[in-house]
Scaffold this active site. Structure first.
Site, PDB file in Angstrom:
ATOM      1  N   SER A   1      14.248  -0.210  -4.736  1.00 16.70           N
ATOM      2  CA  SER A   1      13.266   0.078  -3.402  1.00 16.70           C
ATOM      3  C   SER A   1      13.403  -0.581  -2.489  1.00 16.70           C
ATOM      4  O   SER A   1      13.784  -2.057  -2.769  1.00 16.70           O
ATOM      5  CB  SER A   1      11.784   0.216  -4.157  1.00 16.70           C
TER       6      SER A   1
ATOM      7  N   TYR B   1       4.601  -4.580  -6.996  1.00 15.95           N
ATOM      8  CA  TYR B   1       5.658  -3.611  -7.124  1.00 15.95           C
ATOM      9  C   TYR B   1       6.973  -4.066  -6.308  1.00 15.95           C
ATOM     10  O   TYR B   1       8.128  -3.929  -7.501  1.00 15.95           O
ATOM     11  CB  TYR B   1       5.512  -2.128  -6.543  1.00 15.95           C
TER      12      TYR B   1
END
Lengths: 245, 442
Positions: free
Chosen positions: A137, A150
């Protein structure tokens, strides 16, 4: 010549399922792996009807590290391509308040994916061929207050993929790092995302198919993200720490 | 709340847009929202699939369920696109019985609008290939509707614009085709009369349609390019294609007349485009082999062509006129359009066969489709076109409509009251509601 199957880890995710469609449409048999593999029987049926490819379902828990080797042994065939779409964002606020929850986010996005890809990497290296695709990501490019649990796990995963690619470059095994920006999935449902920056799962999937074919190393699905992240990475820390991102 | 529009980007309405992922979620949604409308891929031009106030996007209901290779019977969820069906089954020698001008419509949308295609004069509308529909009704109960059971609901639902309930799944019959190619015959027509005669002479053709130069005036009024089509047999294909007749790869070196690339399309180029299309059609008179996409869905190649008219969007006008009034009516419609100088990029004339169903659009006669940029002038022109249509016994296609008045609809179609009564009697009026159904008081 029949193609080796594509293994999709985290096949119940929107991106995982879209990747399965994209590869099946290109004539690949597909192995769908997810914690709740039974819930994929309608998807299997759909894929088989549409593309006439063999689709198999496999129970896989990214966090059950001790079962990973066994999982690979249980596959009907060692895949030619493996795509890891495992991930769990959680709520940043919950993760902040409870480090135990944060640990689960870290494990789901880094430890689990790294473990299964490490096993696959060794098998692929032994065979001397294969492509590993890790969906990481842009959140891993720089930690932000709103998403750093995250993000830090994804940062670890990105570094892992980079190292793996480096290690296997001479062994005939290729590693693709995918850094999708915003994607319209279950994970982001209800978020107010800018349309120009938000990809559909199908876009991510076709970018992945293209990247495996062309042996690309790192892909941003929408090119604009390369620019966005270059800016974000280059903001001086004294300024960055005061920003509300 | 979300701003939502149809394919024409007009009108834009506020709505609550929800996309349930399972039947269970859909049931919950229905229980907690008083008025909803289902939305497929948003290809209706106007406000047919904008809920008032809640819109249920069916994109997650997109799985194929079963296929019988002996009968061609396909069962699928309603959010599956016709394009997906073609992609999956054309290589195996199957094609939908009826396809509209775009393949980016969902199965549910095709049923709800009871779409028609270039073969309507022979095969009728989409309802003719529907074997059954699973409908989620106002009471939250799922019922299978078919010509054998719940016939009345089946009948109203095909063409019912989503106002009878939510289509969950359907079974349709695909037809066998010998190849992925169409043997196209291009016939230029010098004026409207010539175009209509050509279409009348071509009733035996499997597919027929005419592109009209809607800006031509005087003696050239209604000049057209008529395109007939047959599924090509392998023997009719060049050797390269005949080897794999079901694999559609573009024939090299024989590009078909295609619209301009989108960046060149604006209202100033429309007149030039219409003329060029006509001349190109004349030059190409005769037979060609075309792949299915080029023949059936020429505009799909221009993804996002709906943006050519700019941010304000555009509107479609589509009516059908009965055979005895068609000639005079079409002449009046085209005269009005060309003298207003309001260019239409896409003008299509088509001979329709007999109608079917209690609320479906098609009926025996001629259908004309025109599009216009959103402006006060266009709106005024379209109202004049409404009146001409009414004067010639015509009616209107709701999947294209974005601005008609409830009054005009009632004058055009005596079936409207029966539809409304059915909705009231079945408790559907408050439950399934679109911006269009409100505007038209359905």
């Amino acid at each position: 010549m029949t193609k080796l199957p594509v293994l999709i880890l985290g096949a119940r995710s929107d991106i995982g399922l879209a990747v399965a469609h994209a590869f099946a449409a290109e004539g690949y048999p597909v192995q769908l792996a997810a914690r709740n593999a039974d819930g994929l029987s309608a998807a299997k049926n759909d894929l088989e009807l549409r593309y006439g490819q063999t689709v198999t379902l496999h129970k896989f828990d990214a966090l059950a590290l001790e079962d990973h080797a066994k999982f690979i042994d249980s596959l009907p065939q060692l895949p030619g391509i493996a795509v890891c779409a495992v991930g769990f964002m959680g709520e940043q606020s919950t993760s902040e308040a409870d480090p135990i929850v944060a640990t689960e986010v870290l494990r789901s996005n880094f430890e689990g994916p790294a473990s299964i890809l490490a096993h696959l990497a060794n098998r692929f290296e032994h065979r001397g061929s294969g492509v590993l695709v890790g969906i990481s990501s842009v959140a891993g490019e720089r930690g932000r207050a709103t998403n750093y649990i995250y993000g830090s796990a994804k940062a670890g995963f990105t570094a892992f993929l980079s190292g793996l690619r480096n290690r296997l470059a001479g062994a005939g095994v290729h590693v693709v790092t995918v850094l999708p920006g915003f994607v319209a999935t279950r994970m982001t449902e209800g978020m107010d995302l800018p349309a120009k920056l938000t990809a559909q799962p199908q876009e991510v999937a076709s970018a992945i198919v293209r990247a495996t074919r062309k042996r690309r190393n790192i892909i941003y699905v929408r090119p604009i993200w390369q620019l966005v992240m270059a800016v974000i990475r280059n903001i001086p820390e004294p300024v960055f720490k005061k920003l509300n991102l | 709340m979300t701003q939502l529009a149809g394919w024409g980007n007009f009108p834009v309405k506020e709505t609550t847009l929800l996309a349930p992922r399972s039947e269970h979620q859909l049931h919950d949604l229905l229980a907690s929202n008083p008025s909803v409308i289902a939305r497929g891929n948003g290809r209706a031009y106007g406000d047919s699939a904008i809920g008032a106030p809640t819109t249920v996007h069916m994109r997650h209901f997109n799985k194929m369920l079963a296929f019988d290779a002996n009968t061609g019977l396909l069962e699928a969820e309603s959010g599956v696109l016709l394009g997906d069906i073609i992609a999956a089954f054309l290589p195996r020698g199957w094609f939908p019985l009826v396809v509209p001008g775009t393949k980016f419509v969902t199965l549910g949308g095709a049923i709800a609008a009871d779409v028609h295609g270039k073969n309507h004069h022979r095969d009728g509308s989409f309802r003719n290939c529907v074997v059954w529909i699973d409908m989620l009704g106002a009471d939250g109960v799922v019922r299978r509707c078919s010509p054998e059971q719940n016939l009345e609901m089946f009948d109203w639902t095909a063409g019912g614009m989503g106002l009878t309930g939510i289509i969950l799944r359907a079974a349709i019959r695909l037809r066998r085709v010998p190849s992925a190619w169409i043997r196209q015959q291009t016939l230029p027509a010098v004026d409207l009369g010539d175009a209509m005669q050509t279409l009348e002479r071509s009733v035996d053709a499997s597919y027929s349609v005419a592109w009209i130069d809607c800006l031509a005036r005087g003696a050239q009024l209604g000049r057209s390019v008529v395109m007939l089509g047959e599924h090509a047999t392998p023997e009719e294909l060049p050797p390269q294609q005949a080897a794999q007749p079901l694999t559609a790869r573009r024939v090299s070196g024989r590009p078909l007349p295609r619209p301009f690339p989108s960046f060149l399309l604006n209202r100033y180029s429309v007149r030039a485009f219409n003329a060029a299309y006509y001349w190109a059609g004349q030059r190409r008179a005769g037979f060609q082999i075309a792949d299915c996409d080029s023949y059936f869905f020429p505009l799909d190649a221009l993804l996002g062509w709906n943006r050519i008219y700019g941010r304000k969007g555009f509107m479609q006008f589509q009516c059908v006129l009965p055979p005895d009034q068609a000639s005079n009516g079409l002449r009046a419609l085209l005269e009005e359009t060309s003298s207003a100088g309001q260019g239409s990029f896409l003008a299509v004339l088509k001979r329709l066969g007999p109608g079917a169903g209690p609320f479906s659009f098609p009926m025996e006669g001629y259908t004309l489709a025109l599009d216009f940029p959103v402006s006060r002038r266009s709106l005024a022109l379209m109202e004049r076109l409404d009146r001409i249509t009414l004067a010639h016994g015509g009616r209107f296609y709701l999947a294209k409509d974005s601005r008609m008045s409830a009054d005009v609809l009632r004058q055009s179609d005596s079936r409207v009251e029966a539809f409304k009564e059915m909705r009231q009697a079945g408790g559907l009026s408050g439950r399934f509601r679109s911006a269009q159904s409100q505007r038209l008081s359905l």
